[in-house]
Design an enzyme around this catalytic site. Structure first.
Site, PDB file in Angstrom:
ATOM      1  N   HIS A   4       0.824  -1.218   0.000  1.00 62.04           N
ATOM      2  CA  HIS A   4       0.000   0.000   0.000  1.00 62.04           C
ATOM      3  C   HIS A   4       0.855   1.264   0.000  1.00 62.04           C
ATOM      4  O   HIS A   4       0.799   2.090   0.884  1.00 62.04           O
ATOM      5  CB  HIS A   4      -0.977  -0.020   1.185  1.00 62.04           C
ATOM      6  N   HIS A  25       0.998   1.457  -5.741  1.00 59.48           N
ATOM      7  CA  HIS A  25      -0.382   0.949  -5.749  1.00 59.48           C
ATOM      8  C   HIS A  25      -1.350   2.067  -6.157  1.00 59.48           C
ATOM      9  O   HIS A  25      -2.206   1.878  -7.025  1.00 59.48           O
ATOM     10  CB  HIS A  25      -0.732   0.401  -4.367  1.00 59.48           C
TER      11      HIS A  25
END
Ligand SMILES: Cc1nc2ccc(C(=O)N[C@]34C[C@H]5C[C@H](C[C@H](C5)C3)C4)cc2n2c(-c3ccccc3Cl)nnc12
Ligand SMILES: [Mg+2]
Ligand SMILES: [Zn+2]
Length: 344
Positions: free
Chosen positions: A81, A85
């Protein structure tokens, strides 16, 4: 706070046409992380421009440059994350807008298009690589702030987005009339909250009803349901790419899950099987995730938008690869193979 030269350099980039980044930049199978990392901010600028959003909403190029660089700064560096991403999710939103002609077909209007791309870029801002339930279990500051309304991380991601927009010279929405500005922020908030998979699961029946009855753009509820579906489709889009890329993305997700599981053990809590490197059998978990969550999303997308069927087909192909891996590993008695090694 982004340096002047960084902004000027990005602003000066003649982002030109998206073909500068790759001849297949607008293809479903294009994997955005194949572009070298230092060019990602320029590619984001090119997407905003290519969609006509810079012109339509009077966005100052230097403002957009500063905004994108601030967003990149706003991401931490957990295994999955991180900004790569966010950039990939924004790219998939760009693919849907472009290839499904969502604005041309009047499924979405320009403001929704601007909201969708911006929400995707910002949807995981300041992610720590841990889940909503971990915030509550670890009594994090974010849990104390947001746990009463649920979607703890997603509320934080939205709050971070507003902070960036309110930073000098970063407000890409500043030229919008007040009504549009408020509406855009409301939509960005709803879109970011929609990336909480628990929320997605709770509207699945409504999504299925909309897909079988047909999308009615005149109904506000349908528009919000579509926003949610598009966000989840973009958030999971790594699973729609060629096998090696989607397998690599899954490896990074499980690296995050397992380090959370390690922390939960240190806290004296029992992690779920998905988070426990000793118990998890990844191929099986991946098949479950694809069957329960990812495949239904792309199946719905395929029934709403025929041009999206190849995305569903590729996701199904990836599921078959996980099935083959499960068969091989269980034959080789997976227990003696460290679960994370299945990726090698
Ligand atoms: C490859 C891959 N696998 C994934 C396996 C599992 C889950 C996951 O959150 N499962 C659930 C399963 C039930 C019902 C809800 C809440 C919890 C209990 C946890 C969801 C996510 C996965 N995921 C994501 C992803 C997408 C959005 C947010 C966070 C993430 Cl990590 N992006 N890629 C992947
Ligand atoms: Mg998220
Ligand atoms: Zn995400």
């Amino acid at each position: 706070q982004v340096s002047r030269e960084e902004t000027d350099q990005l602003c000066a980039e003649n982002t030109g046409s998206v073909a500068r980044y790759s001849s297949s930049f607008t293809a479903w199978e294009y994997f955005p992380r194949d572009l070298e990392e230092r060019r990602w901010p320029a590619a984001v600028l090119a997407m905003y421009e290519d969609l006509g959003l810079v012109h339509r909403f009077g966005i100052e190029r230097s403002t957009l440059a500063r905004f994108v660089l601030m967003v990149r700064k706003g991401y931490r560096d957990p295994p999955y994350h991180n900004f790569s991403h966010a950039y990939s999710v924004a790219h998939f939103a760009y693919l849907m807008l472009k290839n499904l002609q969502l604005v041309e077909s009047r499924c979405l209007d320009d403001l929704e298009s601007l909201s969708l791309l911006t929400a995707c870029l910002c949807h995981d801002l300041d992610h720590r690589g841990t889940t909503n339930s971990f915030q509550v279990a670890s009594r994090s500051v974010l849990a104390s702030l947001y746990s009463s309304e649920g979607s703890v991380m997603e509320q934080h991601h939205f709050a971070q987005s507003v902070c960036i927009l309110n930073t000098d010279g970063c407000n890409i929405l500043s030229e919008l009339p007040p009504k549009d500005y408020t509406q855009c922020l409301d939509m960005v908030r709803g879109m970011i909250l929609a990336t909480d998979l628990s929320r997605h699961l709770s509207i699945m029946t409504e999504l299925e009803a909309m897909a079988s009855g047909g999308y009615r753009s005149c109904e506000p509820r349908h528009r919000r349901l579509l926003h949610s579906l598009l966000m989840t489709a973009a958030d999971l889009s790594d699973q729609t790419k060629r096998w090696l890329s989607s397998k690599k993305a899954a490896k990074l997700v499980y690296r995050e899950f397992f380090s959370q599981g390690d922390m939960e053990k240190q806290m004296g809590n029992d992690p779920s099987e998905m988070m426990d490197r000793e118990r998890a059998f990844i191929p099986k978990l991946q098949i479950q995730f694809l069957d329960d969550i990812a495949l239904p999303v792309y199946s719905l997308m395929g029934s709403l938008f025929p041009a999206c069927e190849e995305v569903y087909a590729q996701t199904k192909a990836n599921r078959r690869c996980w099935q083959r891996m499960a068969d091989i590993c269980s034959r080789r008695n997976a227990t003696n193979v460290q679960s994370i090694d299945v990726f090698d």
